[in-house]
Design a protein around this motif. Structure first.
Motif, PDB file in Angstrom:
ATOM      1  N   VAL A 101       0.292   1.045  -4.883  1.00  0.00           N
ATOM      2  CA  VAL A 101      -0.801   1.951  -4.505  1.00  0.00           C
ATOM      3  C   VAL A 101      -1.037   2.981  -5.602  1.00  0.00           C
ATOM      4  CG1 VAL A 101      -1.482   3.748  -2.872  1.00  0.00           C
ATOM      5  CG2 VAL A 101      -0.537   1.584  -2.026  1.00  0.00           C
ATOM      6  N   GLY A 102       0.045   3.501  -6.190  1.00  0.00           N
ATOM      7  CA  GLY A 102      -0.096   4.470  -7.280  1.00  0.00           C
ATOM      8  C   GLY A 102      -0.799   3.882  -8.483  1.00  0.00           C
ATOM      9  N   LEU A 103      -0.469   2.634  -8.836  1.00  0.00           N
ATOM     10  CA  LEU A 103      -1.147   1.975  -9.957  1.00  0.00           C
ATOM     11  C   LEU A 103      -2.626   1.751  -9.660  1.00  0.00           C
ATOM     12  CD1 LEU A 103       1.506  -0.710 -10.996  1.00  0.00           C
ATOM     13  CD2 LEU A 103       0.712   1.204 -12.395  1.00  0.00           C
ATOM     14  N   ALA A 104      -2.934   1.358  -8.430  1.00  0.00           N
ATOM     15  CA  ALA A 104      -4.335   1.129  -8.057  1.00  0.00           C
ATOM     16  C   ALA A 104      -5.126   2.435  -8.117  1.00  0.00           C
ATOM     17  CB  ALA A 104      -4.407   0.524  -6.665  1.00  0.00           C
ATOM     18  N   GLN A 105      -4.522   3.515  -7.664  1.00  0.00           N
ATOM     19  CA  GLN A 105      -5.206   4.807  -7.726  1.00  0.00           C
ATOM     20  C   GLN A 105      -5.393   5.258  -9.173  1.00  0.00           C
ATOM     21  OE1 GLN A 105      -2.450   6.959  -5.241  1.00  0.00           O
ATOM     22  NE2 GLN A 105      -3.715   6.695  -3.398  1.00  0.00           N
ATOM     23  N   LYS A 106      -4.398   5.026 -10.006  1.00  0.00           N
ATOM     24  CA  LYS A 106      -4.470   5.417 -11.413  1.00  0.00           C
ATOM     25  C   LYS A 106      -5.612   4.710 -12.129  1.00  0.00           C
ATOM     26  CE  LYS A 106      -1.800   5.011 -15.711  1.00  0.00           C
ATOM     27  NZ  LYS A 106      -0.493   4.569 -16.314  1.00  0.00           N
ATOM     28  N   HIS A 107      -5.774   3.408 -11.859  1.00  0.00           N
ATOM     29  CA  HIS A 107      -6.749   2.609 -12.596  1.00  0.00           C
ATOM     30  C   HIS A 107      -8.008   2.317 -11.788  1.00  0.00           C
ATOM     31  CE1 HIS A 107      -4.089   1.961 -15.989  1.00  0.00           C
ATOM     32  NE2 HIS A 107      -3.121   1.607 -15.169  1.00  0.00           N
ATOM     33  N   GLN A 108      -8.105   2.892 -10.581  1.00  0.00           N
ATOM     34  CA  GLN A 108      -9.239   2.637  -9.688  1.00  0.00           C
ATOM     35  C   GLN A 108      -9.439   1.133  -9.488  1.00  0.00           C
ATOM     36  OE1 GLN A 108     -12.407   4.939 -11.641  1.00  0.00           O
ATOM     37  NE2 GLN A 108     -12.048   6.601 -10.183  1.00  0.00           N
ATOM     38  N   ALA A 109      -8.315   0.445  -9.281  1.00  0.00           N
ATOM     39  CA  ALA A 109      -8.318  -1.004  -9.100  1.00  0.00           C
ATOM     40  C   ALA A 109      -8.528  -1.360  -7.639  1.00  0.00           C
ATOM     41  CB  ALA A 109      -6.998  -1.589  -9.592  1.00  0.00           C
ATOM     42  N   GLN A 110      -8.970  -2.577  -7.407  1.00  0.00           N
ATOM     43  CA  GLN A 110      -9.082  -3.121  -6.064  1.00  0.00           C
ATOM     44  C   GLN A 110      -7.747  -3.774  -5.699  1.00  0.00           C
ATOM     45  OE1 GLN A 110     -11.707  -3.007  -3.846  1.00  0.00           O
ATOM     46  NE2 GLN A 110     -12.730  -1.612  -5.266  1.00  0.00           N
ATOM     47  N   LEU A 111      -7.099  -3.242  -4.650  1.00  0.00           N
ATOM     48  CA  LEU A 111      -5.745  -3.679  -4.273  1.00  0.00           C
ATOM     49  C   LEU A 111      -5.703  -4.042  -2.803  1.00  0.00           C
ATOM     50  CD1 LEU A 111      -2.620  -3.951  -4.698  1.00  0.00           C
ATOM     51  CD2 LEU A 111      -2.484  -1.499  -4.142  1.00  0.00           C
ATOM     52  N   HIS A 112      -5.064  -5.175  -2.509  1.00  0.00           N
ATOM     53  CA  HIS A 112      -4.802  -5.592  -1.130  1.00  0.00           C
ATOM     54  C   HIS A 112      -3.311  -5.884  -1.018  1.00  0.00           C
ATOM     55  CE1 HIS A 112      -5.497  -7.158   2.819  1.00  0.00           C
ATOM     56  NE2 HIS A 112      -5.271  -8.418   2.495  1.00  0.00           N
ATOM     57  N   VAL A 113      -2.595  -5.089  -0.224  1.00  0.00           N
ATOM     58  CA  VAL A 113      -1.146  -5.231  -0.078  1.00  0.00           C
ATOM     59  C   VAL A 113      -0.869  -6.174   1.082  1.00  0.00           C
ATOM     60  CG1 VAL A 113       1.051  -4.052   0.214  1.00  0.00           C
ATOM     61  CG2 VAL A 113      -0.812  -2.910  -1.007  1.00  0.00           C
ATOM     62  N   LEU A 114      -0.183  -7.265   0.782  1.00  0.00           N
ATOM     63  CA  LEU A 114       0.060  -8.304   1.775  1.00  0.00           C
ATOM     64  C   LEU A 114       1.239  -7.968   2.683  1.00  0.00           C
ATOM     65  CD1 LEU A 114      -0.317 -11.366  -0.631  1.00  0.00           C
ATOM     66  CD2 LEU A 114      -2.085 -10.400   0.863  1.00  0.00           C
ATOM     67  N   HIS A 115       1.275  -8.593   3.832  1.00  0.00           N
ATOM     68  CA  HIS A 115       2.363  -8.603   4.825  1.00  0.00           C
ATOM     69  C   HIS A 115       3.192  -7.309   4.890  1.00  0.00           C
ATOM     70  CE1 HIS A 115       4.278  -9.948   1.160  1.00  0.00           C
ATOM     71  NE2 HIS A 115       4.151 -11.244   1.391  1.00  0.00           N
ATOM     72  N   ILE A 116       2.571  -6.253   5.366  1.00  0.00           N
ATOM     73  CA  ILE A 116       3.286  -5.000   5.629  1.00  0.00           C
ATOM     74  C   ILE A 116       4.254  -5.219   6.791  1.00  0.00           C
ATOM     75  CG2 ILE A 116       3.023  -2.616   6.444  1.00  0.00           C
ATOM     76  CD1 ILE A 116       2.154  -3.064   3.544  1.00  0.00           C
ATOM     77  N   THR A 117       5.504  -4.736   6.631  1.00  0.00           N
ATOM     78  CA  THR A 117       6.529  -4.988   7.658  1.00  0.00           C
ATOM     79  C   THR A 117       7.210  -3.731   8.186  1.00  0.00           C
ATOM     80  OG1 THR A 117       8.243  -5.300   5.973  1.00  0.00           O
ATOM     81  CG2 THR A 117       7.044  -7.268   6.707  1.00  0.00           C
ATOM     82  N   THR A 118       6.887  -2.561   7.647  1.00  0.00           N
ATOM     83  CA  THR A 118       7.623  -1.363   8.061  1.00  0.00           C
ATOM     84  C   THR A 118       6.684  -0.237   8.470  1.00  0.00           C
ATOM     85  OG1 THR A 118       7.716  -0.244   5.896  1.00  0.00           O
ATOM     86  CG2 THR A 118       9.350  -1.973   6.324  1.00  0.00           C
ATOM     87  N   ALA A 119       7.169   0.590   9.384  1.00  0.00           N
ATOM     88  CA  ALA A 119       6.411   1.764   9.808  1.00  0.00           C
ATOM     89  C   ALA A 119       6.225   2.730   8.638  1.00  0.00           C
ATOM     90  CB  ALA A 119       7.121   2.454  10.969  1.00  0.00           C
ATOM     91  N   LYS A 120       7.219   2.835   7.770  1.00  0.00           N
ATOM     92  CA  LYS A 120       7.176   3.787   6.671  1.00  0.00           C
ATOM     93  C   LYS A 120       6.021   3.509   5.717  1.00  0.00           C
ATOM     94  CE  LYS A 120      10.127   5.759   3.027  1.00  0.00           C
ATOM     95  NZ  LYS A 120       9.996   7.157   3.466  1.00  0.00           N
TER      96      LYS A 120
END
Length: 442
Positions: free
Chosen positions: A220-239
């Motif tokens: 997420v930090g890299l995507a914000q830095k470069h204004q990239a389009q990011l989709h994070v797959l298979h989230i498994t934790t509340a955190k």
């Protein structure tokens, strides 16, 4: 042959309503009440069953080329349409890995001959194939897959400079598997100090929330830095959920996905199912499962997928540390979500939003994911009152087993259309000649 679906309960765009649907060629011609039949219409009486847009599964492993003893484009896409999945996007960790545009196009050529469902394929990122990534065409390729610290061989990308360059230069959507390899190794050494042999019960401890959060937050930090389009797959934790904005998927540049098995199973199921539900990232705790379900309501989780990843029964019947990670899911994914609807944990409109509408929006898929006049007729007819008992011997997966075996789902997939062609009916798949198409993006 033109098809007229009569007396359907349509679920689309947040609404549930009664309508008839006429399919002409590959597309939906008309949506209205009381459509009159024409002489050459094939008439299907839905008899009040629910008609939904086909699921668009943005994460599958169909194992071809090189791993076809586990599954193939032909076998797994047949299981997918039997489960109401009409389009899929397949991963690059095959043999050899899909890390060049040429290898990517070879997979498209295979699918054109074999696939029962519409298809696209990801290019795999390595630490030295940036030139290939830069050649991706956003109108023809669904994205680039980055394994951030949770893979082996040439698909493992850990070096900060390589990751920075990918997020800076990729012209296509970046999708990530986020687990931190260094934290996983630290956890392994700590667990081995307690007992000499790891078991399946250690899996959510080995691949814990810290390993996931460290990698997801980095992405997420890299995507914000470069204004990239990011989709994070298979989230498994509340955190990890704190990393993602709530609300509509419209105009988001960073999105998140949950998978059906992480919405169904939790750590207590390891006792019963063992290696059959070993997967990466790991199925974790009931509190995590419940938090992910709640995040579907807030919009922090935008898309539901499968991460369908078949292995043979024999490959799973070994010691924990030798068993491969992954499980077959495409035939039963929607059925599991309809069980959540029956229990009141989700609504039908929410299932359609997360499995059809939002993948179409996030990937900018051309004229799919909705029941609209002029759109491709990728449709699924569901009987919410007819049960489906899962047995190993009625699975269409090449591997021949399901983690849901013995469970009776509360609903049944009756019919599936792909580009207007009826490919599943009467519990039988037929796609000759193949009607599936390469997905196109706008």
């Amino acid at each position: 042959m033109p098809t007229l679906i009569k007396n359907a309960t349509v679920v689309n765009d947040g609404n549930v309503f009664e309508a008839d649907i006429r399919i002409s060629g590959q597309r939906i011609e008309q949506i209205s009440g009381g459509i009159e039949a024409r002489p050459n219409d094939k008439i299907i009486d839905a008899n009040g069953c629910h008609l939904i847009p086909g699921m668009i599964d943005d994460q599958v492993h169909f194992r071809e080329p090189g791993l076809t003893h586990k599954g193939s484009i032909a076998t797994e896409s047949r299981a997918a349409v039997a489960g109401g999945i009409t389009s899929y996007m397949e991963m690059p960790n095959v043999t050899p890995s899909t890390t060049t545009i040429e290898a990517l196009e070879q997979k498209f050529a295979l699918a054109a001959q074999k696939s029962a469902a519409n298809y696209s394929f990801y290019l795999g990122a390595t630490e030295d194939n940036l030139e290939q990534i830069q050649r991706l065409d956003r109108k023809r390729h669904c994205g680039v897959k980055v394994f951030m610290g949770a893979s082996t061989g040439d698909l493992l990308v850990e070096h900060p400079q390589a990751l920075d360059a990918i997020f800076r230069d990729s012209p296509a959507l970046i999708v990530t598997h986020c687990e931190n390899g260094a934290i996983i190794e630290q956890n392994k050494q700590r667990l081995l100090q307690k007992h000499r042999i790891l078991t399946i019960d250690d899996h959510p401890l080995l691949r814990d929330e810290e390993a996931c959060f460290a990698s997801s937050s980095y992405a997420v930090g890299l995507a914000q830095k470069h204004q990239a389009q990011l989709h994070v797959l298979h989230i498994t934790t509340a955190k990890e959920l704190e990393l993602f904005e709530p609300g509509s998927i419209q105009h988001k540049s960073i999105t998140a996905e949950a998978c059906v098995h992480h919405l169904w199973f939790h750590q207590q199921d390891y006792t019963r199912l063992g290696n059959l539900i070993k997967c990466n990232p790991a199925i974790k705790y009931q509190r995590d499962r419940d938090a992910i379900m709640q995040a579907l309501h807030t919009g922090q989780i935008d898309i539901i997928a499968t991460d369908h990843a078949p292995h043979t029964w024999e490959e799973k019947q070994v010691a924990y540390d030798q068993a491969p990670a992954g499980l077959p899911l495409v035939q039963h994914a929607l059925l599991s979500l309809f069980d959540h609807v029956k229990s009141g944990r989700m609504s039908l409109t929410q299932v359609v939003e997360k499995t059809s509408h939002n993948p179409a929006i996030r990937y900018h898929i051309q004229e799919r994911g909705f029941i609209r006049e002029g759109y491709f007729a990728d449709l699924v007819l569901v009987d919410m009152k007819a049960p489906s008992l899962v047995r190993h011997d009625n699975c269409l997966y090449h591997c021949g087993w399901s983690p849901f075996a013995g469970h009776e789902f509360s609903s049944q997939i009756k019919n599936t259309w792909v580009n207007g062609n009826l490919v599943f009916a009467n519990q039988h798949v037929s796609h000759n000649p193949p009607s599936a198409m390469r997905l196109e993006f706008v």
